[in-house]
Motif scaffolding. Structure first.
Motif, PDB file in Angstrom:
ATOM      1  N   LEU A  89      -2.517   0.188   8.096  1.00  0.00           N
ATOM      2  CA  LEU A  89      -1.978  -1.422   7.991  1.00  0.00           C
ATOM      3  C   LEU A  89      -1.220  -1.672   8.881  1.00  0.00           C
ATOM      4  N   ASN A  90      -0.921  -3.031   9.249  1.00  0.00           N
ATOM      5  CA  ASN A  90      -0.038  -3.489  10.143  1.00  0.00           C
ATOM      6  C   ASN A  90       1.279  -3.868   9.311  1.00  0.00           C
ATOM      7  N   THR A  91       1.179  -4.275   8.050  1.00  0.00           N
ATOM      8  CA  THR A  91       2.248  -4.783   7.393  1.00  0.00           C
ATOM      9  C   THR A  91       2.609  -3.798   6.185  1.00  0.00           C
ATOM     10  N   SER A  92       3.928  -4.084   5.685  1.00  0.00           N
ATOM     11  CA  SER A  92       4.746  -3.390   4.656  1.00  0.00           C
ATOM     12  C   SER A  92       4.006  -3.923   3.259  1.00  0.00           C
ATOM     13  N   ILE A  93       3.593  -2.843   2.429  1.00  0.00           N
ATOM     14  CA  ILE A  93       3.030  -3.455   1.017  1.00  0.00           C
ATOM     15  C   ILE A  93       4.006  -3.102  -0.059  1.00  0.00           C
ATOM     16  N   GLU A  94       5.293  -2.958   0.314  1.00  0.00           N
ATOM     17  CA  GLU A  94       6.374  -2.642  -0.820  1.00  0.00           C
ATOM     18  C   GLU A  94       6.626  -3.857  -1.351  1.00  0.00           C
ATOM     19  N   GLY A  95       6.345  -3.905  -2.781  1.00  0.00           N
ATOM     20  CA  GLY A  95       6.598  -4.970  -3.731  1.00  0.00           C
ATOM     21  C   GLY A  95       5.500  -6.047  -3.749  1.00  0.00           C
ATOM     22  N   ARG A  96       4.498  -5.978  -2.743  1.00  0.00           N
ATOM     23  CA  ARG A  96       3.438  -6.674  -2.946  1.00  0.00           C
ATOM     24  C   ARG A  96       2.366  -6.371  -3.935  1.00  0.00           C
ATOM     25  N   ASP A  97       1.517  -7.479  -4.507  1.00  0.00           N
ATOM     26  CA  ASP A  97       0.635  -7.498  -5.420  1.00  0.00           C
ATOM     27  C   ASP A  97      -0.717  -7.134  -4.489  1.00  0.00           C
ATOM     28  N   VAL A  98      -1.113  -5.756  -4.321  1.00  0.00           N
ATOM     29  CA  VAL A  98      -2.008  -5.371  -3.572  1.00  0.00           C
ATOM     30  C   VAL A  98      -3.443  -5.415  -4.235  1.00  0.00           C
ATOM     31  N   LEU A  99      -4.467  -5.825  -3.441  1.00  0.00           N
ATOM     32  CA  LEU A  99      -5.715  -6.057  -4.189  1.00  0.00           C
ATOM     33  C   LEU A  99      -6.812  -5.285  -2.872  1.00  0.00           C
ATOM     34  N   LEU A 100      -7.393  -4.256  -3.373  1.00  0.00           N
ATOM     35  CA  LEU A 100      -8.204  -3.411  -2.312  1.00  0.00           C
ATOM     36  C   LEU A 100      -9.543  -3.953  -2.548  1.00  0.00           C
ATOM     37  N   VAL A 101     -10.025  -4.514  -1.199  1.00  0.00           N
ATOM     38  CA  VAL A 101     -11.415  -5.081  -1.418  1.00  0.00           C
ATOM     39  C   VAL A 101     -12.554  -4.003  -0.494  1.00  0.00           C
ATOM     40  N   ALA A 112     -10.308   6.794  -3.873  1.00  0.00           N
ATOM     41  CA  ALA A 112      -9.547   7.543  -4.703  1.00  0.00           C
ATOM     42  C   ALA A 112      -8.347   8.078  -3.564  1.00  0.00           C
ATOM     43  N   TYR A 113      -8.677   8.473  -2.390  1.00  0.00           N
ATOM     44  CA  TYR A 113      -7.649   8.868  -1.561  1.00  0.00           C
ATOM     45  C   TYR A 113      -6.905   7.899  -1.019  1.00  0.00           C
ATOM     46  N   VAL A 114      -7.448   6.601  -0.742  1.00  0.00           N
ATOM     47  CA  VAL A 114      -6.856   5.459  -0.186  1.00  0.00           C
ATOM     48  C   VAL A 114      -5.791   4.945  -1.498  1.00  0.00           C
ATOM     49  N   LEU A 115      -6.032   5.019  -2.695  1.00  0.00           N
ATOM     50  CA  LEU A 115      -5.367   4.472  -3.692  1.00  0.00           C
ATOM     51  C   LEU A 115      -4.195   5.481  -3.885  1.00  0.00           C
ATOM     52  N   ASP A 116      -4.313   6.862  -3.825  1.00  0.00           N
ATOM     53  CA  ASP A 116      -3.226   7.941  -3.736  1.00  0.00           C
ATOM     54  C   ASP A 116      -2.320   7.588  -2.690  1.00  0.00           C
ATOM     55  N   THR A 120       2.102   5.562  -2.852  1.00  0.00           N
ATOM     56  CA  THR A 120       3.314   6.233  -2.353  1.00  0.00           C
ATOM     57  C   THR A 120       4.210   5.322  -1.643  1.00  0.00           C
ATOM     58  N   ARG A 121       3.687   4.000  -1.125  1.00  0.00           N
ATOM     59  CA  ARG A 121       4.189   2.925  -0.448  1.00  0.00           C
ATOM     60  C   ARG A 121       4.766   1.859  -1.213  1.00  0.00           C
ATOM     61  N   ARG A 122       4.684   2.077  -2.783  1.00  0.00           N
ATOM     62  CA  ARG A 122       5.454   1.323  -3.547  1.00  0.00           C
ATOM     63  C   ARG A 122       5.056   0.007  -3.590  1.00  0.00           C
ATOM     64  N   PRO A 123       3.671  -0.462  -3.991  1.00  0.00           N
ATOM     65  CA  PRO A 123       3.493  -1.905  -3.808  1.00  0.00           C
ATOM     66  C   PRO A 123       3.770  -2.274  -5.396  1.00  0.00           C
ATOM     67  N   ARG A 124       4.121  -3.555  -5.611  1.00  0.00           N
ATOM     68  CA  ARG A 124       4.328  -3.934  -7.288  1.00  0.00           C
ATOM     69  C   ARG A 124       3.040  -3.609  -7.959  1.00  0.00           C
ATOM     70  N   SER A 125       1.862  -3.985  -7.686  1.00  0.00           N
ATOM     71  CA  SER A 125       0.791  -3.765  -8.284  1.00  0.00           C
ATOM     72  C   SER A 125      -0.252  -3.231  -7.123  1.00  0.00           C
ATOM     73  N   LEU A 126      -1.121  -2.649  -7.868  1.00  0.00           N
ATOM     74  CA  LEU A 126      -2.349  -2.021  -6.775  1.00  0.00           C
ATOM     75  C   LEU A 126      -3.722  -2.065  -7.764  1.00  0.00           C
ATOM     76  N   GLN A 127      -4.551  -2.850  -7.277  1.00  0.00           N
ATOM     77  CA  GLN A 127      -6.002  -3.207  -8.065  1.00  0.00           C
ATOM     78  C   GLN A 127      -7.023  -2.845  -7.130  1.00  0.00           C
ATOM     79  N   VAL A 128      -8.378  -2.908  -7.594  1.00  0.00           N
ATOM     80  CA  VAL A 128      -9.498  -2.718  -6.870  1.00  0.00           C
ATOM     81  C   VAL A 128     -10.614  -3.660  -7.188  1.00  0.00           C
TER      82      VAL A 128
END
Ligand code: IMP
Ligand code: MG
Length: 185
Positions: A89-101, A112-116, A120-128
């Motif tokens: 990624l180009n940007t930090s995901i810390e504190g962001r609400d991340v949705l993997l597309v 599973a690998y990408v989610l793990d 570790t980069r501490r997004p606020r939320s992480l969904q698929v």
């Protein structure tokens, strides 16, 4: 390159059904991500068609970023489980609400690998959000929060998904007839 009509067993999901479902997903995601800080992460290259159509159906503000992973070699249609980040990624995901597309979840090992890794980069939320779920093939336990379609265990192509890197441009999801496809050396 072979004309895809030679090995198209049939159209599994046509353009209209894809677009209708993506509009529904966009509405659902827009409702859920009101007042959040949505970042869509697209896994290259299969997810690009889905990403751009999904974005057009979102009514909430969001940003996008891309990453690429490799687990399939050309001509090999099985996930090795050996996932490598080839573009980060180009940007930090810390504190962001991340949705993997994602285009398709097959064994689930890639996601599973990408989610793990992303956790570790501490997004606020992480969904698929996955357009296609080949549920029968699942080996890794991965949560899918938004699912376009559950599909049978067949090799599919089109709408971002490739057959040895080709045919990603087709506006529908087609099924490959394994007896009629020419497998490159
Ligand atoms: P997984 O790690 O087994 O879940 O593999 C996921 C990746 O394999 C997807 O992002 C696709 O790139 C690829 N893939 C799995 N099934 C298909 C298919 O039927 N057609 C095209 N690509 C596929
Ligand atoms: Mg992919």
């Amino acid at each position: 390159m072979q004309d895809y009509h030679e090995f198209l067993e049939g159209v599994l999901i046509d353009e209209e059904a894809l677009q209708n479902r993506i509009r529904e997903l966009g509405q659902e995601i827009s409702r859920d991500y009101q007042d959040k800080d949505l970042l869509l992460i697209c896994i290259l290259r299969g997810g690009v068609m889905f990403l751009t159509d999904l974005m057009r159906s979102l009514t909430v503000p969001h940003t996008i970023d891309f990453m690429a992973v490799s687990s399939y070699g050309v001509g090999v249609r099985q996930s090795s489980g050996q996932v490598r980040i080839t573009l980060d990624l180009n940007t930090s995901i810390e504190g962001r609400d991340v949705l993997l597309v994602e285009d398709i979840i097959d064994s689930g090992k890639t996601i599973a690998y990408v989610l793990d890794m992303l956790r570790t980069r501490r997004p606020r939320s992480l969904q698929v959000c996955a357009l296609l779920d080949k549920a029968e093939r699942r080996e890794a336990d991965v949560p899918i929060h938004y699912r376009g379609f559950t599909i049978p265990n067949k090799f599919v192509f089109g709408y971002g998904l490739d057959l040895d890197e080709y045919y990603r441009n087709l506006p529908f999801i087609g099924v490959v007839d394994p007896n009629r496809v020419v497998i490159p050396e």
